[in-house]
Design a protein around this motif. Structure first.
Motif, short mmCIF file in Angstrom:
data_model
loop_
_atom_site.label_atom_id
_atom_site.label_comp_id
_atom_site.label_asym_id
_atom_site.label_seq_id
_atom_site.Cartn_x
_atom_site.Cartn_y
_atom_site.Cartn_z
N UNK A 37 0.19 10.98 2.61
CA UNK A 37 -0.70 10.02 3.27
C UNK A 37 -1.60 10.74 4.27
N UNK A 54 4.57 12.47 -2.30
CA UNK A 54 3.97 11.39 -1.54
C UNK A 54 3.12 12.00 -0.43
N UNK A 103 0.87 -1.18 0.00
CA UNK A 103 0.00 0.00 0.00
C UNK A 103 0.90 1.23 0.00
N UNK A 104 0.35 2.36 -0.38
CA UNK A 104 1.14 3.60 -0.39
C UNK A 104 1.58 3.94 1.04
N UNK A 105 0.74 3.57 2.00
CA UNK A 105 1.10 3.80 3.41
C UNK A 105 2.39 3.05 3.75
N UNK A 106 2.49 1.80 3.29
CA UNK A 106 3.70 1.02 3.56
C UNK A 106 4.91 1.65 2.89
N UNK A 107 4.72 2.15 1.67
CA UNK A 107 5.82 2.80 0.96
C UNK A 107 6.28 4.03 1.75
N UNK A 108 5.31 4.77 2.30
CA UNK A 108 5.66 6.00 3.03
C UNK A 108 6.50 5.67 4.26
N UNK A 132 9.71 9.95 -2.42
CA UNK A 132 9.61 8.60 -2.99
C UNK A 132 8.65 8.65 -4.17
#
Lengths: 273, 106
Positions: B3, B1, A46-51, A137
């Protein structure tokens, strides 16, 4: 010929092949053989994991997610702000956990056609590698495919959870995970029971394989130290370690991939490096 | 990025936990008249979705918007998921994303 300190399984698994030129291009020259085993090809995230991913050492092309080196990832989300230029197409992908910038280089007609089919507001699956550019990223995509069956969205996030559960096991964190798997899967759904037992057995298989690798390696190192030039035959290993031949073969394959052992007079005799 | 503005996977049971927050849910349309859409969540709760156009009954639609009560969502973005969708798997995903694996999503 690669020594164990130079061989990097990342290039072998993700690049396809063992050619020296490919290894040179793709290797992140991480010296630890144990770390090289952890690269997993394309990882659903997920994008959260990438962050939350940290960079692996000084190499800007490799990241660590859940303690595992990750380079190529797949993300499923909605496209926003698509911008076409002559050499590339950039867009944001929002998977509900966050947004990340993506770039798809357009060098051939196939690339152009693929990106023409992608529009803002559309769900797509992006496969690409993670990079950092000016401290941000982003994903350099090599495949962007529209989602046509929306069960793929559900599947992707379940795949992310599954991948997340798999990775810590390789780090030896298995002692906490049986409990986690049980609590998450003991929901009152019939299928859940089957999934629990499958996951549990797979988890123990992974632990068993690591122990087996270590046993085989130890035995081969012992045999080298007493001067057995041609190493040991697989049958000898099977008899002495009292392990099934299938497990011996799997261990030999992984140890050979990591450069810790090599075959000698024929494909049945192996020796530790 | 970025979130900072996630949309949380919810079903009927978890929607009340996210009052005022951005959520996403797949629902099946029961009745749609342009003013408010009556729909069924993946765990069979009845929800009201505001801001949707007229959608054929029994179609599945993913709604992303702000939860403005225990049973309603003010839709900002919607996507037609067609006439077939695996609601059981999605419902399980909602539970997992809100419990043990919340860290992967929020």
């Amino acid at each position: 010929m690669f020594s164990s300190s130079q061989f990097d399984a990342t290039s072998a698994f993700s690049g396809g092949g063992f050619m020296p030129s490919q290894s040179t291009q793709l290797t992140d020259s991480t010296p630890s053989p144990a770390k090289s085993r952890n690269s997993l090809g394309v990882v659903p995230v997920t994008v959260k994991q990438i962050s939350q991913a940290s960079q692996s050492g000084d190499e800007k092309s490799s990241f660590v997610i859940n303690g595992v080196d990750v380079t190529n990832v797949t993300v499923v989300g909605m496209v926003f702000d698509k911008a076409e230029k002559s050499t590339d197409v950039s867009f944001l992908i929002d998977d509900g956990t966050g947004r990340i910038g993506c770039r798809r280089w357009v060098t051939e007609n196939f690339d152009k056609l693929e990106m023409e089919a992608v529009q803002d507001g559309m769900y797509v699956r992006v496969i690409g590698h993670l990079r950092v550019f000016q401290d941000v990223k982003q994903l350099v995509a090599f495949s962007v495919r529209p989602v046509t069956n929306f069960d793929e969205i559900t599947f992707h996030f379940i795949d992310c959870i599954h991948s997340h559960l798999q990775n810590p096991k390789l780090q030896g964190g298995a002692s906490t995970h049986p409990h986690m798997v049980e609590s998450s899967m003991n929901t009152p759904v019939q299928n859940g029971q089957t999934i629990t037992s499958n996951l549990m057995s797979k988890q123990f298989d992974v632990d068993g394989l690591r122990d087996c690798d270590q046993l085989v390696l130890d035995r081969l190192q012992q045999s080298s130290s007493i001067g057995q030039e041609k190493g040991m035959h697989m049958d000898e290993l099977c008899q002495q370690l009292k392990l099934p031949m299938e497990k011996i073969r799997e261990s030999i394959r992984s140890l050979e991939d990591e450069g810790l052992i090599y075959s000698t007079i024929d494909e049945f005799h192996y020796k530790a490096t | 990025m970025d979130t900072s503005s996630p949309s949380i996977f919810v079903n009927g049971e978890s929607l009340p936990l996210y009052f005022g927050k951005r959520v996403r849910a797949v629902v099946q349309v029961i009745q749609s008249d342009g003013a408010g859409t009556t729909a069924k969540s993946t765990d069979e709760h009845q929800l009201i979705i505001k801001g949707l156009p007229v959608i054929p009954p029994l179609n599945f639609v993913e709604v992303i918007g702000i939860a403005d009560s225990n049973q309603s969502v003010n839709a900002e973005i919607w996507t037609d998921f067609g006439s077939t969708f695996d609601t059981a798997s999605y419902n399980q995903l909602c539970k997992l994303a809100n419990r043990e694996f919340k860290a992967l999503f929020l």
